[in-house]
Design a protein around this motif. Structure first.
Motif, PDB file in Angstrom:
ATOM      1  N   GLY A 281      57.415  47.606  84.750  1.00  0.00           N
ATOM      2  CA  GLY A 281      57.404  46.380  85.537  1.00  0.00           C
ATOM      3  C   GLY A 281      59.056  45.889  85.529  1.00  0.00           C
ATOM      4  N   ARG A 282      59.195  44.679  85.631  1.00  0.00           N
ATOM      5  CA  ARG A 282      60.510  44.071  85.643  1.00  0.00           C
ATOM      6  C   ARG A 282      61.575  44.697  84.840  1.00  0.00           C
ATOM      7  N   LEU A 283      61.246  44.931  83.574  1.00  0.00           N
ATOM      8  CA  LEU A 283      62.330  45.435  82.644  1.00  0.00           C
ATOM      9  C   LEU A 283      62.036  46.887  82.538  1.00  0.00           C
ATOM     10  N   GLY A 284      61.033  47.492  82.775  1.00  0.00           N
ATOM     11  CA  GLY A 284      60.713  48.990  82.279  1.00  0.00           C
ATOM     12  C   GLY A 284      61.370  49.620  83.353  1.00  0.00           C
ATOM     13  N   LYS A 285      61.630  49.231  84.744  1.00  0.00           N
ATOM     14  CA  LYS A 285      62.279  49.898  85.889  1.00  0.00           C
ATOM     15  C   LYS A 285      63.748  50.090  85.366  1.00  0.00           C
ATOM     16  N   ILE A 286      64.282  49.034  84.857  1.00  0.00           N
ATOM     17  CA  ILE A 286      65.707  49.126  84.367  1.00  0.00           C
ATOM     18  C   ILE A 286      65.885  50.094  83.459  1.00  0.00           C
ATOM     19  N   HIS A 287      65.147  50.044  82.331  1.00  0.00           N
ATOM     20  CA  HIS A 287      65.299  50.960  81.280  1.00  0.00           C
ATOM     21  C   HIS A 287      65.139  52.394  82.009  1.00  0.00           C
TER      22      HIS A 287
ATOM     23  N   LYS B 113      57.658  63.812  86.235  1.00  0.00           N
ATOM     24  CA  LYS B 113      56.514  64.730  87.023  1.00  0.00           C
ATOM     25  C   LYS B 113      55.130  64.531  85.920  1.00  0.00           C
ATOM     26  N   GLN B 114      55.555  63.905  84.458  1.00  0.00           N
ATOM     27  CA  GLN B 114      54.672  63.764  83.644  1.00  0.00           C
ATOM     28  C   GLN B 114      54.166  62.204  83.890  1.00  0.00           C
ATOM     29  N   LEU B 115      53.131  61.831  84.469  1.00  0.00           N
ATOM     30  CA  LEU B 115      52.629  60.484  84.704  1.00  0.00           C
ATOM     31  C   LEU B 115      51.220  60.045  84.062  1.00  0.00           C
ATOM     32  N   TYR B 116      51.062  58.902  83.451  1.00  0.00           N
ATOM     33  CA  TYR B 116      50.068  58.696  82.714  1.00  0.00           C
ATOM     34  C   TYR B 116      49.529  57.369  83.301  1.00  0.00           C
ATOM     35  N   THR B 117      48.226  57.000  83.158  1.00  0.00           N
ATOM     36  CA  THR B 117      47.674  55.584  83.228  1.00  0.00           C
ATOM     37  C   THR B 117      47.257  55.192  81.960  1.00  0.00           C
ATOM     38  N   ASP B 118      47.106  56.149  80.966  1.00  0.00           N
ATOM     39  CA  ASP B 118      46.667  55.818  79.709  1.00  0.00           C
ATOM     40  C   ASP B 118      47.626  56.332  78.444  1.00  0.00           C
ATOM     41  N   TYR B 119      48.151  55.148  77.893  1.00  0.00           N
ATOM     42  CA  TYR B 119      49.091  55.128  77.034  1.00  0.00           C
ATOM     43  C   TYR B 119      48.827  56.449  75.851  1.00  0.00           C
ATOM     44  N   ASP B 120      47.923  56.186  75.219  1.00  0.00           N
ATOM     45  CA  ASP B 120      47.635  57.306  74.159  1.00  0.00           C
ATOM     46  C   ASP B 120      47.508  58.450  74.562  1.00  0.00           C
ATOM     47  N   GLU B 121      47.233  59.030  75.933  1.00  0.00           N
ATOM     48  CA  GLU B 121      46.942  60.188  76.303  1.00  0.00           C
ATOM     49  C   GLU B 121      48.496  60.672  76.601  1.00  0.00           C
ATOM     50  N   MET B 122      49.355  59.853  77.008  1.00  0.00           N
ATOM     51  CA  MET B 122      50.884  59.988  77.063  1.00  0.00           C
ATOM     52  C   MET B 122      51.222  60.472  75.739  1.00  0.00           C
ATOM     53  N   ILE B 123      51.078  59.657  74.682  1.00  0.00           N
ATOM     54  CA  ILE B 123      51.649  60.093  73.377  1.00  0.00           C
ATOM     55  C   ILE B 123      51.139  61.286  72.661  1.00  0.00           C
TER      56      ILE B 123
ATOM     57  N   LEU C 275      49.869  50.460  86.154  1.00  0.00           N
ATOM     58  CA  LEU C 275      49.760  50.242  87.815  1.00  0.00           C
ATOM     59  C   LEU C 275      50.194  51.660  88.397  1.00  0.00           C
ATOM     60  N   GLN C 276      49.245  52.034  89.543  1.00  0.00           N
ATOM     61  CA  GLN C 276      49.751  53.262  90.045  1.00  0.00           C
ATOM     62  C   GLN C 276      51.098  53.222  91.103  1.00  0.00           C
ATOM     63  N   HIS C 277      51.098  52.128  91.554  1.00  0.00           N
ATOM     64  CA  HIS C 277      52.395  51.830  92.414  1.00  0.00           C
ATOM     65  C   HIS C 277      53.681  52.117  91.712  1.00  0.00           C
ATOM     66  N   GLU C 278      53.726  51.718  90.436  1.00  0.00           N
ATOM     67  CA  GLU C 278      54.791  51.860  89.762  1.00  0.00           C
ATOM     68  C   GLU C 278      55.001  53.200  89.240  1.00  0.00           C
ATOM     69  N   LEU C 279      54.036  54.006  89.007  1.00  0.00           N
ATOM     70  CA  LEU C 279      54.000  55.517  88.829  1.00  0.00           C
ATOM     71  C   LEU C 279      54.580  56.199  90.052  1.00  0.00           C
ATOM     72  N   ASP C 280      54.011  55.990  90.943  1.00  0.00           N
ATOM     73  CA  ASP C 280      54.484  56.412  92.412  1.00  0.00           C
ATOM     74  C   ASP C 280      55.997  56.139  92.487  1.00  0.00           C
ATOM     75  N   PHE C 281      56.351  54.958  92.156  1.00  0.00           N
ATOM     76  CA  PHE C 281      57.658  54.586  92.442  1.00  0.00           C
ATOM     77  C   PHE C 281      58.681  55.798  91.385  1.00  0.00           C
ATOM     78  N   VAL C 282      58.487  55.769  90.295  1.00  0.00           N
ATOM     79  CA  VAL C 282      59.319  56.577  89.346  1.00  0.00           C
ATOM     80  C   VAL C 282      59.220  58.199  89.662  1.00  0.00           C
ATOM     81  N   SER C 283      57.920  58.426  90.272  1.00  0.00           N
ATOM     82  CA  SER C 283      57.900  59.941  90.763  1.00  0.00           C
ATOM     83  C   SER C 283      58.629  60.132  91.976  1.00  0.00           C
ATOM     84  N   LYS C 284      58.683  59.093  92.778  1.00  0.00           N
ATOM     85  CA  LYS C 284      59.252  59.389  94.158  1.00  0.00           C
ATOM     86  C   LYS C 284      61.088  59.168  93.885  1.00  0.00           C
ATOM     87  N   HIS C 285      61.394  58.147  93.175  1.00  0.00           N
ATOM     88  CA  HIS C 285      62.865  57.609  92.985  1.00  0.00           C
ATOM     89  C   HIS C 285      63.598  58.305  91.859  1.00  0.00           C
ATOM     90  N   LEU C 286      62.695  58.521  90.907  1.00  0.00           N
ATOM     91  CA  LEU C 286      63.318  59.029  89.393  1.00  0.00           C
ATOM     92  C   LEU C 286      63.262  60.582  89.318  1.00  0.00           C
TER      93      LEU C 286
END
Ligand code: NAD
Length: 339
Positions: A12-18, A52-62, A38-49
């Protein structure tokens, strides 16, 4: 040495900065994974940063992402659960403030951190990494102002963000817990002690809606420290001129004031309005360098196997003080702070 592989949760606001700092400005780290509900935030980091490894579920990412550490920048109410999952899975953790939204969550976080002594746990009180605050601390330590005995803090959000503050108010925990916690941390840091009593006020003038959420638009709090020191906090949300963060540390031989005029930069305009300096506009602008520095220090701590100065106990103490301050304002009486 291989760069540290980090996943980030919260974009979000701060996560994007980090996230941008980790990708573009921290050479010994690689942002390998990202998580957001939020899918649109994942799309943003995929496109702009290029993540490649994108998750909507935190436990699954860990569980599944290729990473040794996680930066937790999710909603405050998720911090405790998210840091617990990560530490138990063997990851190093950078966690945004607050440590938890209740004292019980903070105490739980302490136990989990204590159970994993070989992993780094870093709490994001970024003002400690701001160049002016670091300079002031060096001066205090060198005895430049003698014995510091009073910290006066002002933290007022810009009026232009009032709609967002009103929207967030029902779930924010209140002005002292959500906003003043940075000033509480600074008071403790500069006075090298904890307060034992607090008396606080709170009221709403321009926006009485805050009262209907049990919150205040503006607060003033007065602290007595165990070592005899004193602190005052003026916190608010209606600075017409911009983002006003100001701190004064008073000692027996002098004082230090950090941004008494919270100016944007060194430019001064001479025009039909007089002699004008613009005000810094927002927290990302004022603390841009501090967000980068704190994350760099976290990465260095992990790679060099050192522990940060700031600890999980600082997070608990600040939360306890913030809750006691809220209690004082709500009950209208002096409160003895329990630790
Ligand atoms: N240190 C500071 O100066 C500072 C400044 C602003 C915010 N913060 C803190 O940072 C945190 C984030 O604030 P923000 O303003 O960026 O919030 P935000 O609402 O803009 O973003 C929240 C993010 O968390 C994600 N999220 C929420 N629940 C999740 C879950 N269960 N799993 C995965 N992701 C989840 C959302 O998808 C979103 O990306 C808050 O705790 C806030 O207190 C600190």
């Amino acid at each position: 040495m291989e760069p540290l592989k980090i996943g980030i949760a919260g974009l979000g606001r701060l996560g994007k900065i980090h996230a941008e700092n980790l990708v573009k400005r921290i050479p010994n780290a690689t942002l390998t994974a990202a998580c957001s509900i939020l899918q649109h935030e994942l799309d943003f980091v995929s496109k702009h940063l290029g993540i490649k490894q994108l998750y909507t579920d935190y436990d699954e990412m860990i569980r599944s992402a290729d990473m040794d550490a996680v930066a937790i920048i999710t909603t405050s109410g998720m911090h405790c659960a998210h840091l617990t999952t990560a530490l138990e899975a063997g990851k190093h953790v950078f966690c945004e403030k607050p440590l938890g939204v209740t004292i019980e969550e903070c105490k739980h976080a302490e136990k989990v951190v204590e159970a994993h002594p070989n992993q780094v746990f870093f709490l994001g009180f970024m003002r400690r990494f701001d160049a002016s605050y670091q300079y002031a601390m060096e001066k205090v330590k060198s005895g430049a102002i003698g014995q510091p005995y009073l910290v006066k803090a002002v933290g007022i959000d810009p009026l232009k963000y009032i709609e967002g503050a009103l929207k967030f108010a029902p779930t924010s925990g209140g002005i002292y817990i959500d906003m003043a916690i940075h000033d509480i941390d600074l008071m403790r840091w500069f006075l090298n002690d904890d307060p034992d009593t607090v008396y606080a006020l709170g009221s709403s003038y321009g926006y009485p809606e805050f009262a209907s959420f049990g919150d205040a638009e503006t607060g003033c709090a007065l602290y007595h420290f165990k070592n005899g020191g004193m602190g005052t906090i003026h916190t608010g949300r209606t600075a017409a001129h911009g983002y006003h963060i100001e701190t004064e540390i008073v000692g027996t031989k002098g004082s230090i004031r950090i941004s008494p005029v919270p100016q944007k930069n060194l430019a001064v305009f001479y025009n039909e309005h007089g002699v004008v300096t613009e005000c810094v506009g927002s927290f990302p602008e004022r603390f841009e360098a501090a967000y980068l520095k704190e994350m760099q220090v976290f990465v260095d701590c992990v790679l060099q196997a050192t522990k940060p100065e700031i600890s999980v106990y600082d997070g608990t103490r600040c939360t306890q003080i913030a809750f006691a301050t809220t209690q004082s304002y709500k009950e209208g009486k002096l409160v003895n702070i329990q630790y």
